[in-house]
Write an enzyme that holds these catalytic residues in place. Structure first.
Site, PDB file in Angstrom:
ATOM      1  N   ASP A  17     -30.879  25.663  16.339  1.00  0.00           N
ATOM      2  CA  ASP A  17     -32.397  26.340  17.395  1.00  0.00           C
ATOM      3  C   ASP A  17     -32.306  26.250  18.237  1.00  0.00           C
ATOM      4  O   ASP A  17     -32.260  24.705  18.914  1.00  0.00           O
ATOM      5  CB  ASP A  17     -33.543  25.640  16.449  1.00  0.00           C
ATOM      6  CG  ASP A  17     -34.684  25.914  17.290  1.00  0.00           C
ATOM      7  OD1 ASP A  17     -34.833  26.762  18.321  1.00  0.00           O
ATOM      8  OD2 ASP A  17     -36.027  25.670  16.519  1.00  0.00           O
ATOM      9  N   ILE A  18     -32.208  27.081  19.603  1.00  0.00           N
ATOM     10  CA  ILE A  18     -31.712  26.988  21.079  1.00  0.00           C
ATOM     11  C   ILE A  18     -33.142  25.816  21.342  1.00  0.00           C
ATOM     12  O   ILE A  18     -32.913  25.209  22.353  1.00  0.00           O
ATOM     13  CB  ILE A  18     -31.469  28.307  21.821  1.00  0.00           C
ATOM     14  CG1 ILE A  18     -30.680  27.565  22.843  1.00  0.00           C
ATOM     15  CG2 ILE A  18     -32.725  28.724  21.649  1.00  0.00           C
ATOM     16  CD1 ILE A  18     -29.963  29.034  22.896  1.00  0.00           C
ATOM     17  N   ASN A  31     -37.151  40.440  27.227  1.00  0.00           N
ATOM     18  CA  ASN A  31     -37.132  41.675  27.496  1.00  0.00           C
ATOM     19  C   ASN A  31     -37.654  41.945  28.830  1.00  0.00           C
ATOM     20  O   ASN A  31     -38.052  41.045  29.789  1.00  0.00           O
ATOM     21  CB  ASN A  31     -38.375  42.418  26.599  1.00  0.00           C
ATOM     22  CG  ASN A  31     -39.678  41.074  26.805  1.00  0.00           C
ATOM     23  OD1 ASN A  31     -40.263  41.253  28.208  1.00  0.00           O
ATOM     24  ND2 ASN A  31     -40.554  41.079  25.677  1.00  0.00           N
ATOM     25  N   VAL A  40     -36.258  34.862  19.382  1.00  0.00           N
ATOM     26  CA  VAL A  40     -36.004  33.289  20.180  1.00  0.00           C
ATOM     27  C   VAL A  40     -36.830  33.392  21.245  1.00  0.00           C
ATOM     28  O   VAL A  40     -37.378  31.663  21.832  1.00  0.00           O
ATOM     29  CB  VAL A  40     -34.755  33.370  21.061  1.00  0.00           C
ATOM     30  CG1 VAL A  40     -33.717  34.466  21.560  1.00  0.00           C
ATOM     31  CG2 VAL A  40     -34.223  31.827  21.218  1.00  0.00           C
ATOM     32  N   ASP A  41     -37.200  34.609  21.593  1.00  0.00           N
ATOM     33  CA  ASP A  41     -38.585  34.642  23.284  1.00  0.00           C
ATOM     34  C   ASP A  41     -39.708  33.805  23.292  1.00  0.00           C
ATOM     35  O   ASP A  41     -39.994  32.723  23.331  1.00  0.00           O
ATOM     36  CB  ASP A  41     -38.644  35.941  23.171  1.00  0.00           C
ATOM     37  CG  ASP A  41     -38.835  35.810  24.919  1.00  0.00           C
ATOM     38  OD1 ASP A  41     -39.403  35.252  25.270  1.00  0.00           O
ATOM     39  OD2 ASP A  41     -39.105  37.091  25.306  1.00  0.00           O
ATOM     40  N   SER A 124     -29.302  40.156  22.058  1.00  0.00           N
ATOM     41  CA  SER A 124     -29.633  41.620  21.852  1.00  0.00           C
ATOM     42  C   SER A 124     -29.080  41.991  20.323  1.00  0.00           C
ATOM     43  O   SER A 124     -29.175  42.524  20.173  1.00  0.00           O
ATOM     44  CB  SER A 124     -28.505  42.305  22.952  1.00  0.00           C
ATOM     45  OG  SER A 124     -28.987  42.807  23.972  1.00  0.00           O
ATOM     46  N   THR A 125     -28.737  40.519  19.956  1.00  0.00           N
ATOM     47  CA  THR A 125     -28.215  40.501  18.052  1.00  0.00           C
ATOM     48  C   THR A 125     -29.681  41.026  17.248  1.00  0.00           C
ATOM     49  O   THR A 125     -29.453  40.376  15.451  1.00  0.00           O
ATOM     50  CB  THR A 125     -26.946  40.123  17.729  1.00  0.00           C
ATOM     51  OG1 THR A 125     -27.591  38.969  17.945  1.00  0.00           O
ATOM     52  CG2 THR A 125     -26.147  40.073  18.230  1.00  0.00           C
ATOM     53  N   GLY A 126     -30.380  40.650  17.998  1.00  0.00           N
ATOM     54  CA  GLY A 126     -31.931  40.787  16.551  1.00  0.00           C
ATOM     55  C   GLY A 126     -32.766  41.751  16.709  1.00  0.00           C
ATOM     56  O   GLY A 126     -31.841  42.506  16.425  1.00  0.00           O
TER      57      GLY A 126
HETATM   58  P1  ADP Z   1     -32.927  40.358  21.005  1.00  0.00           P
HETATM   59  O1  ADP Z   1     -34.012  41.034  21.516  1.00  0.00           O
HETATM   60  O2  ADP Z   1     -32.059  39.974  22.273  1.00  0.00           O
HETATM   61  O3  ADP Z   1     -31.849  41.087  20.096  1.00  0.00           O
HETATM   62  P2  ADP Z   1     -33.870  38.117  19.801  1.00  0.00           P
HETATM   63  O4  ADP Z   1     -34.668  37.195  19.478  1.00  0.00           O
HETATM   64  O5  ADP Z   1     -34.696  39.448  18.391  1.00  0.00           O
HETATM   65  O6  ADP Z   1     -33.196  38.863  20.444  1.00  0.00           O
HETATM   66  O7  ADP Z   1     -32.283  37.741  18.909  1.00  0.00           O
HETATM   67  C1  ADP Z   1     -31.410  37.431  19.082  1.00  0.00           C
HETATM   68  C2  ADP Z   1     -30.481  35.993  18.401  1.00  0.00           C
HETATM   69  O8  ADP Z   1     -31.535  34.390  18.813  1.00  0.00           O
HETATM   70  C3  ADP Z   1     -31.047  36.744  16.813  1.00  0.00           C
HETATM   71  O9  ADP Z   1     -29.371  36.143  16.640  1.00  0.00           O
HETATM   72  C4  ADP Z   1     -31.629  35.903  16.232  1.00  0.00           C
HETATM   73  O10 ADP Z   1     -31.535  35.264  14.919  1.00  0.00           O
HETATM   74  C5  ADP Z   1     -31.726  34.772  17.324  1.00  0.00           C
HETATM   75  N1  ADP Z   1     -32.502  33.797  17.181  1.00  0.00           N
HETATM   76  C6  ADP Z   1     -33.792  33.271  16.739  1.00  0.00           C
HETATM   77  N2  ADP Z   1     -34.658  32.397  16.530  1.00  0.00           N
HETATM   78  C7  ADP Z   1     -33.477  31.740  17.679  1.00  0.00           C
HETATM   79  C8  ADP Z   1     -33.517  30.140  17.822  1.00  0.00           C
HETATM   80  N3  ADP Z   1     -35.242  29.486  17.652  1.00  0.00           N
HETATM   81  N4  ADP Z   1     -32.108  29.659  18.553  1.00  0.00           N
HETATM   82  C9  ADP Z   1     -31.385  30.506  18.601  1.00  0.00           C
HETATM   83  N5  ADP Z   1     -31.274  31.742  18.392  1.00  0.00           N
HETATM   84  C10 ADP Z   1     -32.740  32.039  17.672  1.00  0.00           C
END
Ligand code: ADP
Length: 188
Positions: A17-18, A31, A40-41, A124-126
């Site tokens: 978890d970042i 965004n 993650v945002d 971008s991969t979520g």
């Molecule tokens: P985007 O809109 O750029 O696709 P997302 O947040 O939906 O961004 O997803 C980007 C990546 O971040 C995905 O691989 C998702 O699983 C991952 N992610 C979600 N929460 C966290 C977190 N707390 N720490 C690290 N990566 C995360």
């Protein structure tokens, strides 16, 4: 493969978890409105507290392929770099160049602020649906090119990809092995 030394810069892959990462700068998959969102945002704004959103509001948005820097509120990092990757729409709309640009922009901002360590999620991969195997190659290639081109002059000495799921980590491990093999055989 989870580690690669590139000159004086270390590239590292972990699952996690970042928001818990103790890097000088952590990167947010933002965004273009910098308004916060899911994934993650949402996690970064929840863990960091309202100070980050207050700063984001004053920035007035960010173009796709660019990034903006704020403080990190209650997070262990010093800065949050809000990078805007492209929404995947089939690959014919410049997505690859925009994704590379978002990584490059973030690295330059980190360097401008004198940070030694930066942590990225998989941009971008979520919600933006970029195929993770392709995104992983672009992300790692861009970091590799940046580290080699800076040739020790950048403050950035450690780049960690903090990957949320085991599948995402696996995709990045495969891409890193491929890149390392290509370097060894002289084709990259
Ligand atoms: P985007 O809109 O750029 O696709 P997302 O947040 O939906 O961004 O997803 C980007 C990546 O971040 C995905 O691989 C998702 O699983 C991952 N992610 C979600 N929460 C966290 C977190 N707390 N720490 C690290 N990566 C995360």
């Amino acid at each position: 493969m989870r580690d690669l030394q590139l000159g004086d810069c270390r590239l590292h892959l972990v699952q996690g978890d970042i928001t818990r990462e103790h890097a000088d700068a952590i990167v947010n998959a933002a965004n273009s409105g910098l308004r916060g969102g899911g994934g993650v945002d949402g996690a970064i704004h929840r863990a960091g507290g309202p100070a980050i959103m207050e700063e984001c509001r004053r920035l007035g948005g960010c173009l796709t392929g660019e990034a903006r820097l704020t403080g990190a509120g209650n997070l262990p990092a010093q800065y949050v770099i809000h990078a805007v990757g492209p929404v995947w729409s089939g690959g014919g709309r410049g997505e690859a160049a925009l994704l590379a640009s978002a990584y490059r922009y973030s690295l330059r901002l980190a360097e401008e602020h004198g940070t030694a360590s930066i942590a990225f999620p998989s941009l971008s991969t979520g919600a933006y649906r970029y195929p993770v195997d392709q995104a992983a190659r672009i992300a790692l290639r861009t970091v590799l090119d940046y580290c080699l081109a800076s040739d020790g002059r950048s403050s950035v000495k450690s780049v960690t990809f903090v990957l949320f799921t085991a599948d995402t980590l696996r995709a990045y491990e495969e891409a890193l092995s491929e890149l390392a093999r290509a370097r060894e055989s002289g084709s990259a």
